[in-house]
Design a protein around this motif. Structure first.
Motif, PDB file in Angstrom:
ATOM      1  N   VAL A   1       0.847  -1.253   0.128  1.00 58.47           N
ATOM      2  CA  VAL A   1       0.011   0.077  -0.186  1.00 58.47           C
ATOM      3  C   VAL A   1       0.862   1.359   0.054  1.00 58.47           C
ATOM      4  CG1 VAL A   1      -2.006   1.351   1.346  1.00 58.47           C
ATOM      5  CG2 VAL A   1      -1.744  -1.255   1.201  1.00 58.47           C
ATOM      6  N   ASP A   2       0.580   2.218  -0.855  1.00 58.11           N
ATOM      7  CA  ASP A   2       1.543   3.304  -0.882  1.00 58.11           C
ATOM      8  C   ASP A   2       0.788   4.210   0.397  1.00 58.11           C
ATOM      9  OD1 ASP A   2      -0.644   4.884  -1.810  1.00 58.11           O
ATOM     10  OD2 ASP A   2       0.028   5.313  -3.862  1.00 58.11           O
ATOM     11  N   TRP A   3       1.393   5.529   0.532  1.00 63.92           N
ATOM     12  CA  TRP A   3       1.256   6.590   1.618  1.00 63.92           C
ATOM     13  C   TRP A   3       0.255   6.935   1.658  1.00 63.92           C
ATOM     14  CZ3 TRP A   3       4.205   7.644  -2.611  1.00 63.92           C
ATOM     15  CH2 TRP A   3       3.929   8.899  -3.149  1.00 63.92           C
ATOM     16  N   ARG A   4      -0.790   6.946   0.669  1.00 63.33           N
ATOM     17  CA  ARG A   4      -1.767   8.021   0.502  1.00 63.33           C
ATOM     18  C   ARG A   4      -3.147   7.625   1.347  1.00 63.33           C
ATOM     19  NH1 ARG A   4       0.998   7.375  -4.647  1.00 63.33           N
ATOM     20  NH2 ARG A   4       1.368   9.498  -5.737  1.00 63.33           N
TER      21      ARG A   4
ATOM     22  N   LEU B   1       4.744   4.031   5.014  1.00 58.44           N
ATOM     23  CA  LEU B   1       5.370   5.335   5.504  1.00 58.44           C
ATOM     24  C   LEU B   1       5.756   6.318   4.125  1.00 58.44           C
ATOM     25  CD1 LEU B   1       6.475   7.177   7.932  1.00 58.44           C
ATOM     26  CD2 LEU B   1       8.596   6.213   7.421  1.00 58.44           C
ATOM     27  N   ASP B   2       5.269   7.359   4.248  1.00 58.47           N
ATOM     28  CA  ASP B   2       5.871   8.459   3.181  1.00 58.47           C
ATOM     29  C   ASP B   2       7.216   8.560   3.011  1.00 58.47           C
ATOM     30  OD1 ASP B   2       6.145  10.540   1.288  1.00 58.47           O
ATOM     31  OD2 ASP B   2       4.569  11.600   2.213  1.00 58.47           O
ATOM     32  N   PRO B   3       7.837   8.123   1.868  1.00 57.90           N
ATOM     33  CA  PRO B   3       9.462   8.479   1.803  1.00 57.90           C
ATOM     34  C   PRO B   3       9.824   9.849   2.149  1.00 57.90           C
ATOM     35  CG  PRO B   3       8.546   7.277   0.024  1.00 57.90           C
ATOM     36  CD  PRO B   3       7.352   7.532   0.577  1.00 57.90           C
ATOM     37  N   ALA B   4       9.092  10.594   1.904  1.00 59.21           N
ATOM     38  CA  ALA B   4       9.329  12.157   2.348  1.00 59.21           C
ATOM     39  C   ALA B   4       9.929  12.316   3.649  1.00 59.21           C
ATOM     40  CB  ALA B   4       8.189  13.079   1.846  1.00 59.21           C
ATOM     41  N   VAL B   5       9.106  11.288   4.511  1.00 66.66           N
ATOM     42  CA  VAL B   5       9.171  11.694   5.934  1.00 66.66           C
ATOM     43  C   VAL B   5      10.821  11.849   6.359  1.00 66.66           C
ATOM     44  CG1 VAL B   5       8.572  10.735   8.340  1.00 66.66           C
ATOM     45  CG2 VAL B   5       7.070  10.929   6.470  1.00 66.66           C
ATOM     46  N   LEU B   6      11.466  10.544   5.681  1.00 73.56           N
ATOM     47  CA  LEU B   6      12.806  10.442   5.828  1.00 73.56           C
ATOM     48  C   LEU B   6      13.704  11.542   5.831  1.00 73.56           C
ATOM     49  CD1 LEU B   6      12.989   6.764   4.593  1.00 73.56           C
ATOM     50  CD2 LEU B   6      13.185   7.402   6.948  1.00 73.56           C
TER      51      LEU B   6
ATOM     52  N   ASN C   1       6.990  -0.907   6.132  1.00 80.07           N
ATOM     53  CA  ASN C   1       7.630  -0.845   4.727  1.00 80.07           C
ATOM     54  C   ASN C   1       7.491   0.938   4.319  1.00 80.07           C
ATOM     55  OD1 ASN C   1       9.413  -0.855   2.425  1.00 80.07           O
ATOM     56  ND2 ASN C   1       8.783  -2.949   2.038  1.00 80.07           N
ATOM     57  N   LEU C   2       8.145   1.408   3.518  1.00 80.63           N
ATOM     58  CA  LEU C   2       7.885   2.686   2.927  1.00 80.63           C
ATOM     59  C   LEU C   2       6.816   2.397   1.967  1.00 80.63           C
ATOM     60  CD1 LEU C   2      11.486   4.083   2.013  1.00 80.63           C
ATOM     61  CD2 LEU C   2      10.081   4.361   4.241  1.00 80.63           C
ATOM     62  N   GLY C   3       6.105   3.684   1.791  1.00 73.67           N
ATOM     63  CA  GLY C   3       5.013   3.569   0.532  1.00 73.67           C
ATOM     64  C   GLY C   3       5.562   3.903  -0.982  1.00 73.67           C
TER      65      GLY C   3
END
Length: 325
Positions: free
Chosen positions: A236-239, A258-263, A289-291
């Protein structure tokens, strides 16, 4: 999601010696890059370093990366599709099959292999790479030449099955089917050109008894179709939060998101956002995992902080005041 990449200095050091596609075709380089994140972080699995476009070369497709995939000769007519080979399994990326035992010998963690879904591979072939947001040319082509589209998707599906079976035979513990561009299509178009071929690809490895993971981005309008796929795990992606998605996917393990931008944020923000994803994952099996893929501007220490946050999370519902169940 992709574990290795430009955010790791050790990856950049390898990349200085090879072009990207050359690196993908070198078993020693594949092994080294696959192992780099596992050495650095406390991860539960390794993800084979490769690219979804790799098996297409055996079909007679000329591919380059600049930095994304560029197809020298787009596939748009019935004659173009007829020229594409459906190679035997042993002809499809033999360097990948050679790298898998090397990775297995060097780490105790499970190894995940992968391939691109037929609809996503077709999008790149028709548009000569990812040239425009949403692949408008490809979407138009599906309506203009549906018969040619089905012929292309049929060939891509067979090659995908053979490629995944080769990876499993070589020793991967699980496989993931990436449908990166499924979400740009309407539900009706996806039901016609996407879902049947993804389902056939996943069913084609069902007798080999390894977990099958399916991942599509921006595909929440397709959840009813994803629920019918023969996959044990749905990425599932982060949306959308996992708690909102889970009712549409009964009996499935969810992976994400998790939204990769959070990292790129401060460590305390990363930890809290990770816990939020984990809270929403309660209520059924969940692989954190990441989204989507990790970004090249992520500092490696932020990934370490993320892993620590996930490791320290207590998933028992009683440990979360007012927690989701």
């Amino acid at each position: 999601m992709r574990q290795a990449g430009r955010y790791l200095p050790e990856y950049r050091a390898v990349k200085e010696r090879y072009g990207f596609f050359e690196m993908c075709r070198n078993p020693e380089a594949v092994t080294e890059v696959t192992l780099q994140p596992v050495r650095r972080f406390d991860l539960d699995a390794a993800i084979l370093f490769s690219d979804i476009m790799v098996p297409l070369a055996a079909m007679g497709v000329e591919i380059d990366f600049a930095p994304g995939p560029v197809i020298a000769r787009p596939v748009r007519t019935a004659a173009d599709v007829a020229r594409l080979r459906v190679p035997e399994a042993e002809e499809i990326a033999p360097f990948v099959a050679a790298a898998i035992p090397m990775v297995r010998a060097a780490t105790h963690v499970p190894l995940i292999g992968f391939a691109g879904a037929p609809l996503t591979l077709a999008a790149y072939l028709v548009e000569s790479g990812g040239t425009a947001e949403g692949f408008p040319g490809f979407r138009s082509w599906l309506h203009q030449q549906p018969g040619t589209a089905h012929a292309l998707l049929d060939k891509l599906t067979e090659v995908t099955i053979r490629y995944l079976r080769t990876q499993i035979t070589a020793g991967v513990h699980a496989v993931q089917l990436f449908d990166s561009w499924a979400g740009v299509h309407s539900a009706a178009v996806h039901a016609r050109f996407g879902q049947p071929y993804a389902a056939r690809a996943l069913a084609g490895i069902g007798d080999l008894s390894v977990p099958r993971i399916y991942f599509a981005t921006n595909a929440h309008h397709l959840l009813d179709q994803l629920a019918d796929l023969p996959a044990e795990v749905i990425g599932v992606d982060w949306r959308a939060p996992l708690s909102a998605v889970r009712p549409a996917l009964p009996g499935r393990t969810l992976q994400g998101n998790l939204d990769p931008a959070v990292l790129t944020a401060a460590p305390e923000v990363i930890a809290e956002q990770a816990r939020e994803v984990l809270r929403h994952g309660i209520g059924g099996p969940h692989i954190f995992n990441l989204g989507h893929g990790i970004r090249p501007d992520v500092p490696p220490d932020r990934v370490s902080r993320l892993v620590d946050a996930v490791r320290s999370f207590d998933r028992e519902p009683a440990a979360i005041p007012g927690g989701l169940r």
